[in-house]
Each structure stands twice: as structure tokens, then as C-alpha cells.
Design a protein around this motif. Structure first.
Motif, PDB file in Angstrom:
ATOM      1  N   GLU A  68      -5.028  -2.270  -7.616  1.00 18.69           N
ATOM      2  CA  GLU A  68      -5.972  -1.171  -7.743  1.00 18.69           C
ATOM      3  C   GLU A  68      -5.284   0.171  -7.552  1.00 18.69           C
ATOM      4  N   ASN A  69      -5.762   1.179  -8.305  1.00 22.10           N
ATOM      5  CA  ASN A  69      -5.382   2.585  -8.092  1.00 22.10           C
ATOM      6  C   ASN A  69      -3.877   2.790  -8.045  1.00 22.10           C
ATOM      7  N   SER A  70      -3.161   2.151  -8.952  1.00 19.18           N
ATOM      8  CA  SER A  70      -1.705   2.229  -8.958  1.00 19.18           C
ATOM      9  C   SER A  70      -1.193   2.604 -10.348  1.00 19.18           C
ATOM     10  N   SER A  85      -2.184  -1.616  -3.784  1.00 19.37           N
ATOM     11  CA  SER A  85      -3.047  -0.440  -3.915  1.00 19.37           C
ATOM     12  C   SER A  85      -2.228   0.831  -3.737  1.00 19.37           C
ATOM     13  N   ARG A  86      -2.635   1.892  -4.423  1.00 21.95           N
ATOM     14  CA  ARG A  86      -2.069   3.245  -4.275  1.00 21.95           C
ATOM     15  C   ARG A  86      -0.542   3.259  -4.379  1.00 21.95           C
ATOM     16  N   ASN A 101      -6.151   1.370 -12.570  1.00 24.59           N
ATOM     17  CA  ASN A 101      -4.709   1.559 -12.700  1.00 24.59           C
ATOM     18  C   ASN A 101      -4.360   2.335 -13.965  1.00 24.59           C
ATOM     19  N   LEU A 102      -3.179   2.958 -13.929  1.00 25.18           N
ATOM     20  CA  LEU A 102      -2.684   3.752 -15.045  1.00 25.18           C
ATOM     21  C   LEU A 102      -1.362   3.153 -15.518  1.00 25.18           C
ATOM     22  N   GLU A 150       0.842  -1.194   0.000  1.00 28.88           N
ATOM     23  CA  GLU A 150       0.000   0.000   0.000  1.00 28.88           C
ATOM     24  C   GLU A 150       0.883   1.251   0.000  1.00 28.88           C
ATOM     25  N   GLY A 151       0.575   2.188  -0.870  1.00 31.20           N
ATOM     26  CA  GLY A 151       1.216   3.495  -0.838  1.00 31.20           C
ATOM     27  C   GLY A 151       2.721   3.458  -0.946  1.00 31.20           C
TER      28      GLY A 151
END
Length: 359
Positions: A181-183, A158-159, A210-211, A130-131
């Protein structure tokens, strides 16, 4: 609680590792620790930087010929620690060599310029990230990566931000289940990674929000690979929802998916390429994929996608006009990722791709 740092009970993390007992919290004062390597063998530890990041530099040393830290205990949390410049003689050194049981949780941490960022052994374990940031890891031989997870039960990310792996992959996971997710996964203008994300043995893979950016110097023309080394996991399904994939290397494919994959689901993704890349290659017939609300365009319509320092995947006005959705493909997609390590609530307006409104 064990305290580490100048003037503390333990001057270096390795001394705390030798003294730790199950359930301990190890607090490492923010700052630089050079040449100190450690093996963490005890279960149920929380190891965290305090007052900022604890920055660990290998300086040519290693633990057990494997990495800067070797983690063999079960259920370990590592928070706000950086791992830098790890090398070992067999050229497979890792910031963290993960040989743990239970869950290894990495939070708010960084892995920079190691032969591998994290290298995880196979087993009935899990890893949660995470992060965190993984940058410029890899020897340049194609066998070392920003993160390399062998066959464990589950990898959850994530992140987080993975970028500029050196010839190897930005993420390689043989896990039975991988959820990301979201990474961000990026080459930028000079990165030489092979795949942005590689799932060589299949498994249950779920990508949401994700990008991805594949750059002009990438060593492989395909962005995301699934099953290239054989579908040896018990479940082999690939699902991608609300991702943005931008390719500024000409040609190739957005997805390379092996034939024999049980199912492929693509919903509300934005695919933007250069030189007309294929949607799917690798043996799996694109017509067999369950597709809905995906948008295909050209990478020049996402002009900020190659910036490593401040990635911006928001499409230009011409593309924005094409990507509005009349339905919500995934009602559980409630947060997106405008910048690394952060996410924001999604409004009622929905668009194809990872970002739902301008960062």
C-alpha cells in the motif's frame, strides 16, 4: 539496552550482536560503519539508529558468505539503518539475509547498491516494511533484486520506495500473501528493471494506493507479473485498487497474469501507457477480470511520472477531466501517497488512481 558507536560500550554493531540477549534494544549512533558485518541470532530484538541513520558499508566483507547482516532470530525490528554495497563470492549477497522466525520489521531504513537489498528464506514467517527505500540493488544478472522474498506467510509493505533495480525486479515476492500500500515502484528514465513487481507463484496479492513507473530502458515490457513460475500457493487471487501504472516504454502490458488464477479484481486504477500496451497478458483472459471504475490513458498525460528525485504522478488537466468517480470503490482507502515515506488523509473527493488530489 546496548549502545553502539564511538565512545559507547560497543564500538561496532557486530560486537553488540555477539552480546545481545532476548528483549534487548540496540541503539546505534548515527554515522558510517565500514566493513563491519554481523549475525543476529537472538530473538525479540529492536535494533535502531539514533540521531539519524546508522549507515553500514560492507567494504567487501560479509557475514557467513550471505550478507552484510544475517538475521536468524525471531521477532526482530530494525529501524533507521542503511545497508550498502554488499557483495559475496556467489553473487547473491544481501543487505539483510533474512532467515528469521516470527516477524522481521524494517522501518525507516534503506538498501542501496547491494547484490540484493533483502533476500528472505522460505518459512512460516512474516516481513513488514514501512517507510523504507530500496535503490539500485541487483547484480545485473536478472536473478538478484531490490527485494526477493521466498515463500513466507506474508509480506506487508507500506509507504516505501523501490526504484532502479538492476535488470532484476524492484520487488519479487513468493509469499503466500502480499499486501502493498501507498508505495512507489519506479524505473525512471534510465532504470533497467525487469518487472516493477513480480509474484511468480501467485498467492493472495492485494495492491492499493501504489504508484508504478516502467521506463524506456526497462528490460521487460510488462509492468507487474503474477504467476509466471506456476501458481503453487494455496490461494491465488490478485486484487488492485486505486493504483496508478504509467509506462513510458512502448508496448508490453500493464499486467501479466497466468491462466488458472482464481480471481482478478481491478477497481479505480489509472493505467497510462505508451504505444498501446495491453491491459492483461500472460494467459488470463481480461474479460474474466472483475473490473470497475478503471481509466486507461496515455503516459504523456502524467508528465512527472518518470522523476526519481521527486516523483509526481498527478495527471494533467486533460486526464483529470476523465478520472472523477461517482462512487467510492474501496471505503477503506483513506490515505494516499503523494511522496515517498509519507501519506495523507483522503478528502471526500475521489479519483481513479492512487492520488486523490494534487501533491
Amino acid at each position: 539496552m546496548l549502545q553502539v558507536g564511538p565512545g559507547k560500550a560497543y564500538a561496532m554493531p557486530s560486537a553488540a550482536a555477539a552480546a545481545a540477549q532476548s528483549g534487548d534494544v540496540i541503539k546505534i549512533t548515527a554515522g558510517d560503519y565500514r566493513g563491519d558485518v554481523a549475525s543476529w541470532t537472538v530473538n525479540n530484538l529492536t535494533i535502531c539508529g539514533v540521531g539519524g541513520k546508522a549507515r553500514l558499508f560492507a567494504n567487501g566483507n560479509n557475514a557467513r558468505g550471505k550478507g552484510l547482516w544475517v538475521v536468524t532470530g525471531s521477532n526482530i525490528t530494525i529501524d533507521s539503518v542503511e545497508f550498502r554495497d554488499t557483495t559475496v563470492p556467489d553473487q547473491n549477497g544481501a543487505g539483510i539475509r533474512a532467515e528469521h522466525g516470527g516477524d522481521l520489521r524494517i522501518i525507516n531504513s534503506g538498501f542501496y547498491d547491494n547484490q540484493n537489498g533483502i533476500l528472505a528464506n522460505a518459512g512460516s514467517s512474516t516481513i513488514t516494511i514501512e517507510g523504507s527505500e530500496f535503490a539500485r540493488n541487483g547484480l545485473g544478472d536478472g536473478y538478484t533484486h531490490n527485494i526477493y522474498v521466498n515463500q513466507i506467510n506474508r509480506l506487508t509493505v507500506s509507504r516505501s520506495y523501490f526504484h532502479e533495480a538492476k535488470v532484476g525486479h524492484n520487488l519479487k515476492s513468493r509469499a503466500r500473501e502480499t499486501v502493498i500500500e501507498n508505495s512507489y515502484f519506479m524505473d525512471g528514465p534510465t532504470g533497467t528493471s525487469s518487472y516493477l513487481a513480480d509474484f511468480p507463484n501467485g498467492g493472495r496479492v492485494y495492491l492499493r494506493g501504489n504508484l508504478f513507473h516502467k521506463g524506456p530502458q526497462a528490460s521487460n515490457p510488462n509492468a507487474i507479473s503474477y504467476g509466471a513460475e506456476g501458481l503453487s500457493n494455496p490461494t491465488n487471487t490478485f486484487e488492485a485498487v486505486h493504483n496508478t501504472v504509467a509506462i513510458t516504454r512502448s508496448g508490453g502490458a500493464f499486467l501479466a497474469i497466468a491462466s488458472g488464477t482464481s480471481s482478478v479484481t481491478l477497481a479505480a486504477n489509472l493505467f497510462a501507457g505508451t504505444g498501446s500496451p495491453s491491459l492483461i497478458t500472460g494467459g488470463y483472459a481480461a474479460g474474466n477480470a472483475a473490473q470497475s471504475n478503471n481509466v486507461t490513458s496515455v503516459a504523456s498525460n502524467i508528465p512527472g511520472a518518470s522523476s526519481i528525485a521527486s516523483p509526481n504522478f498527478w495527471p494533467n488537466a486533460a486526464l483529470q477531466a476523465l478520472i472523477g468517480l461517482s462512487v467510492v470503490p474501496d471505503s477503506n482507502y483513506t490515505r494516499d501517497a503523494p511522496t515517498p515515506y509519507a501519506s495523507r488523509a483522503i478528502s471526500s473527493s475521489r479519483k481513479a488512481g492512487a492520488l486523490q488530489s494534487s501533491p
